[in-house]
Design a protein around this motif. Structure first.
Motif, mmCIF file in Angstrom:
data_model
loop_
_atom_site.group_PDB
_atom_site.id
_atom_site.type_symbol
_atom_site.label_atom_id
_atom_site.label_comp_id
_atom_site.label_asym_id
_atom_site.label_seq_id
_atom_site.Cartn_x
_atom_site.Cartn_y
_atom_site.Cartn_z
ATOM 1 N N GLN A 1 0.830 11.240 0.654
ATOM 2 C CA GLN A 1 1.469 11.375 1.961
ATOM 3 C C GLN A 1 2.869 10.757 2.005
ATOM 4 N N ASP A 2 3.247 10.105 0.910
ATOM 5 C CA ASP A 2 4.549 9.463 0.798
ATOM 6 C C ASP A 2 4.768 8.435 1.911
ATOM 7 N N ARG B 1 0.851 -1.186 0.000
ATOM 8 C CA ARG B 1 0.000 0.000 0.000
ATOM 9 C C ARG B 1 0.889 1.239 0.000
ATOM 10 N N GLU B 2 0.784 2.030 -1.067
ATOM 11 C CA GLU B 2 1.576 3.244 -1.190
ATOM 12 C C GLU B 2 0.654 4.457 -1.268
ATOM 13 N N ILE C 1 -2.073 -7.787 -9.386
ATOM 14 C CA ILE C 1 -3.106 -6.802 -9.675
ATOM 15 C C ILE C 1 -2.690 -5.504 -9.002
ATOM 16 N N GLN C 2 -2.818 -4.414 -9.722
ATOM 17 C CA GLN C 2 -2.485 -3.103 -9.175
ATOM 18 C C GLN C 2 -3.687 -2.183 -9.317
ATOM 19 N N ILE D 1 -3.814 6.665 -3.643
ATOM 20 C CA ILE D 1 -3.274 5.490 -2.961
ATOM 21 C C ILE D 1 -3.147 4.361 -3.974
ATOM 22 N N LEU D 2 -1.967 3.775 -4.044
ATOM 23 C CA LEU D 2 -1.688 2.699 -4.987
ATOM 24 C C LEU D 2 -1.581 1.384 -4.220
ATOM 25 N N TYR D 3 -2.419 0.424 -4.596
ATOM 26 C CA TYR D 3 -2.422 -0.896 -3.969
ATOM 27 C C TYR D 3 -1.893 -1.914 -4.976
#
Length: 220
Positions: free
Chosen positions: A58-59, A53-54, A175-176, A183-185
């Motif tokens: 908020q980095d 989880r990115e 899967i992305q 937010i990148l999962y």
């Protein structure tokens, strides 16, 4: 909840790409059909995964592991303190740390059903999604076929879903999913194993096993 994005990773709800919406790329059909063929509705599976989880705004960065048991429409997902059960009728979303579980009944006629029942996306991608073949791309240092999927329903919080497929075995490897809020999962499938049998109670929340858990009914 962490488990919600995992469901959504197989049930993405919105994206806008200039000139793309309304199309289904025939070059993607071979790969999507191959992924669909890898899941038999009558066979139980155990799936092990790593997740990342990115938060791009908020980095921040977090990662962990999860397990999925599934057979047909039914499943159980365990990610950290969260457990989600779906028995084909009721959805139980449990937080073992907060000692509470929310109970709901997904409606097959509503868009949220896609989120609650992820196998439907794999089996009916042509009905529910637009999609595009992106060719071979580098994913975690390996060449993988990338497919991007976009929903016909445009009401959800996610902006794009990408599938990364092994070009040789045609197996789904990752899967992305990107949330509109930045937010990148990423869900990486480390193992998919067929099980000889799977007890139907796997998909049921057992109050006796969690006697202090508050049950919150969202069912009308």
């Amino acid at each position: 909840m962490k488990t919600q994005w995992i469901l959504m990773a197989i049930a993405v709800l919105f994206c806008t790409v200039p000139g793309l919406f309304g199309q289904q790329d025939s070059k993607a059909d071979r790969y999507l059909q191959a992924v669909s063929d890898q899941f038999d509705m009558n066979t139980p599976y155990l799936i092990r995964m790593d997740y990342i989880r990115e938060d791009l705004m908020q980095d921040t960065y977090a990662e962990g592991e999860g397990l999925i048991w599934m057979k047909g429409l039914k499943y159980k997902i365990v990610v950290d303190e969260y457990i989600v059960y779906y028995n084909g009728e009721k959805l139980y979303s449990q937080n073992t740390e907060n000692e509470e579980v929310y109970v709901s009944e997904p409606d097959p006629d509503q868009p949220g059903y896609l989120q609650a029942v992820p196998i439907r996306i794999i089996k009916s991608y042509a009905l529910d999604f637009k999609y595009r073949y992106m060719g071979t791309t580098s994913f975690r240092g390996k060449d993988r076929v990338e497919i991007q999927l976009y929903p016909k329903d445009i009401t959800g919080p996610y902006s794009i879903m990408k599938m990364f497929i092994n070009p040789t075995s045609l197996s789904l490897e990752a899967i992305q999913l990107k949330h509109k809020e930045g937010i990148l999962y990423t869900m990486i499938l480390s193992e998919k194993k067929e099980l000889p049998t799977l007890d139907e109670q796997t998909f049921e929340f057992d109050p006796a096993a969690y006697p202090n858990t508050e049950i919150i009914e969202l069912v009308e």
